[in-house]
Motif scaffolding. Structure first.
Motif, short mmCIF file in Angstrom:
data_model
loop_
_atom_site.label_atom_id
_atom_site.label_comp_id
_atom_site.label_asym_id
_atom_site.label_seq_id
_atom_site.Cartn_x
_atom_site.Cartn_y
_atom_site.Cartn_z
N GLN A 16 0.97 -1.19 -0.08
CA GLN A 16 -0.03 -0.15 -0.13
C GLN A 16 0.92 1.16 0.06
O GLN A 16 0.65 2.19 -0.81
CB GLN A 16 -0.96 0.06 1.22
N THR A 17 1.87 1.43 0.61
CA THR A 17 2.80 2.31 0.93
C THR A 17 3.59 2.43 -0.45
O THR A 17 3.76 3.66 -0.99
CB THR A 17 4.01 2.34 1.98
N LYS A 18 3.89 1.39 -1.21
CA LYS A 18 4.55 1.42 -2.57
C LYS A 18 3.32 2.02 -3.45
O LYS A 18 3.91 3.05 -4.17
CB LYS A 18 4.82 0.10 -2.94
N LEU A 19 2.19 1.74 -3.50
CA LEU A 19 1.28 2.25 -4.44
C LEU A 19 1.20 3.75 -4.10
O LEU A 19 0.81 4.70 -4.76
CB LEU A 19 -0.17 1.80 -4.17
N ASP A 20 1.00 4.06 -2.85
CA ASP A 20 0.93 5.65 -2.41
C ASP A 20 2.23 6.43 -3.08
O ASP A 20 2.18 7.56 -3.70
CB ASP A 20 1.04 5.77 -0.93
N VAL A 21 3.48 5.94 -2.97
CA VAL A 21 4.50 6.36 -3.85
C VAL A 21 4.31 6.79 -5.34
O VAL A 21 4.69 7.49 -5.87
CB VAL A 21 5.86 5.77 -3.52
N ILE A 22 3.83 5.48 -5.74
CA ILE A 22 3.83 5.41 -7.25
C ILE A 22 2.72 6.53 -7.74
O ILE A 22 2.86 7.26 -8.85
CB ILE A 22 3.13 4.04 -7.71
N GLY A 23 1.80 6.58 -6.89
CA GLY A 23 0.60 7.54 -7.11
C GLY A 23 1.11 9.08 -7.24
O GLY A 23 0.68 9.79 -7.90
N ASN A 24 1.92 9.25 -6.31
CA ASN A 24 2.71 10.59 -6.06
C ASN A 24 3.47 10.95 -7.37
O ASN A 24 3.40 11.98 -8.10
CB ASN A 24 3.16 10.78 -4.74
N ASN A 25 4.19 9.71 -7.75
CA ASN A 25 4.99 10.17 -8.86
C ASN A 25 4.30 10.30 -10.15
O ASN A 25 4.72 11.28 -10.96
CB ASN A 25 5.88 8.66 -9.37
N ILE A 26 3.15 9.45 -10.39
CA ILE A 26 2.39 9.67 -11.69
C ILE A 26 1.80 11.23 -11.48
O ILE A 26 1.83 12.01 -12.52
CB ILE A 26 1.45 8.60 -11.67
N ALA A 27 1.26 11.54 -10.49
CA ALA A 27 0.75 12.82 -10.04
C ALA A 27 1.68 13.96 -10.42
O ALA A 27 0.99 15.24 -11.06
CB ALA A 27 0.12 13.02 -8.64
N ASN A 28 2.87 13.98 -10.49
CA ASN A 28 3.84 14.69 -10.56
C ASN A 28 4.57 14.59 -11.77
O ASN A 28 5.49 15.31 -11.92
CB ASN A 28 5.01 15.06 -9.57
N VAL A 29 4.03 13.99 -12.94
CA VAL A 29 4.68 13.50 -13.96
C VAL A 29 5.14 14.81 -14.90
O VAL A 29 6.05 14.87 -15.55
CB VAL A 29 4.05 12.59 -14.89
N ASN A 30 4.26 15.87 -14.77
CA ASN A 30 4.64 17.09 -15.36
C ASN A 30 5.20 18.29 -14.30
O ASN A 30 4.88 19.46 -15.13
CB ASN A 30 3.27 17.48 -16.29
#
Length: 265
Positions: A16-30
């Motif tokens: 779940q923590t890994k998914l949280d970090v991935i979601g933050n990465n995708i949200a900041n792709v630009n």
């Protein structure tokens, strides 16, 4: 039997923590200057069933027998690799090619560090970031371009030149960069800013661009995030399947416990 259930719970929490970090990465792709995060795991302590025994004259050695108790969060790293460069042709957009970070001052002596080079001029002619923090020059003071200047330019070594109202060339100063031996040790402060920490290894003095291994400055461009969407989606699938596998461990353990309860019937 309960050990497997608790191991499954620990695995679910980690993914779940890994998914949280991935979601933050995708949200900041630009997001300009954003540095992606990465999660690593560690195994928890193992319960010792029997210890190791050395070989004797009549018998060989025996390895230890241990039962693992699940996984735990190891690290959440900030990966400070170079982001791709996007040309904007706006002269106060600065991209760094190499190591180092811009230094910005909140006006009260508190300094922050950033790779986001989207700067602007305020009404006093000071170069500021979107939050109004001053871009620091090599003399430690904000860089200022007078409102009467006819035009200005920024060189790759950070020198800010402008033409005054009389048409004479002037120098506003030189952009300063901060070098860190361990940029992954910086603490994210939001708004594309980082805070120095005891483990970041900040160099004692500010460095000029293109000196002592620091980056060069490209005016009219921005360094974008270093997020790779294909990598993030692959990691998302891995985390999702890992989460599902750990839930299956819990349901399987529950089914076996149910069978044990039914033995009394």
């Amino acid at each position: 039997m309960l050990r497997s259930m608790y191991a499954g719970i620990s695995g679910m929490k980690g993914f779940q923590t890994k998914l949280d970090v991935i979601g933050n990465n995708i949200a900041n792709v630009n997001t300009p200057g954003f540095k992606k995060g990465r999660v690593t795991f560690q195994d928890m302590m193992s319960q010792m069933t029997s210890g190791a025994q050395g070989a004797t004259a009549t018998r060989g050695g025996i390895n230890p027998k241990q039962v693992g108790l699940g996984s735990q969060l190891g690290t959440i790293d900030n990966i400070h690799t170079q982001g791709f460069r996007q040309t904007t042709n706006f002269p106060l957009d600065f991209a760094l090619e190499g190591d180092g970070m811009f230094v910005v001052d909140a006006g009260d002596g508190n300094r922050f560090y950033t790779r986001a080079g989207n700067f602007r001029l305020d009404d006093n002619g000071d170069i500021v970031n979107p939050d109004g923090y001053y871009l620091v020059g090599m003399d430690g003071d904000p860089l200022n371009i007078p409102n009467t200047a006819q035009d200005f330019s920024v060189q790759t070594d950070g020198t800010v030149n402008y033409t005054d109202e009389n048409g004479d060339p002037q120098t506003a100063g030189q952009i300063a960069l901060a070098n860190f031996s361990n940029p992954a040790g910086l603490q994210k402060a939001g708004n594309n800013l980082f805070l120095n920490t005891e483990n970041a290894g900040l160099a004692a003095d500010l460095a000029a661009p293109e000196s002592d291994g620091t980056a060069s400055i490209v005016s009219g461009a921005l360094e974008m995030s270093n997020v790779d969407l294909s990598e993030e989606f692959t990691e998302m699938i891995t985390a999702q399947r890992g989460f599902q596998a750990n839930t299956r461990i819990i349901t399987t353990s529950d089914e076996i416990l149910q069978e044990l309860v039914n033995l009394k019937r």
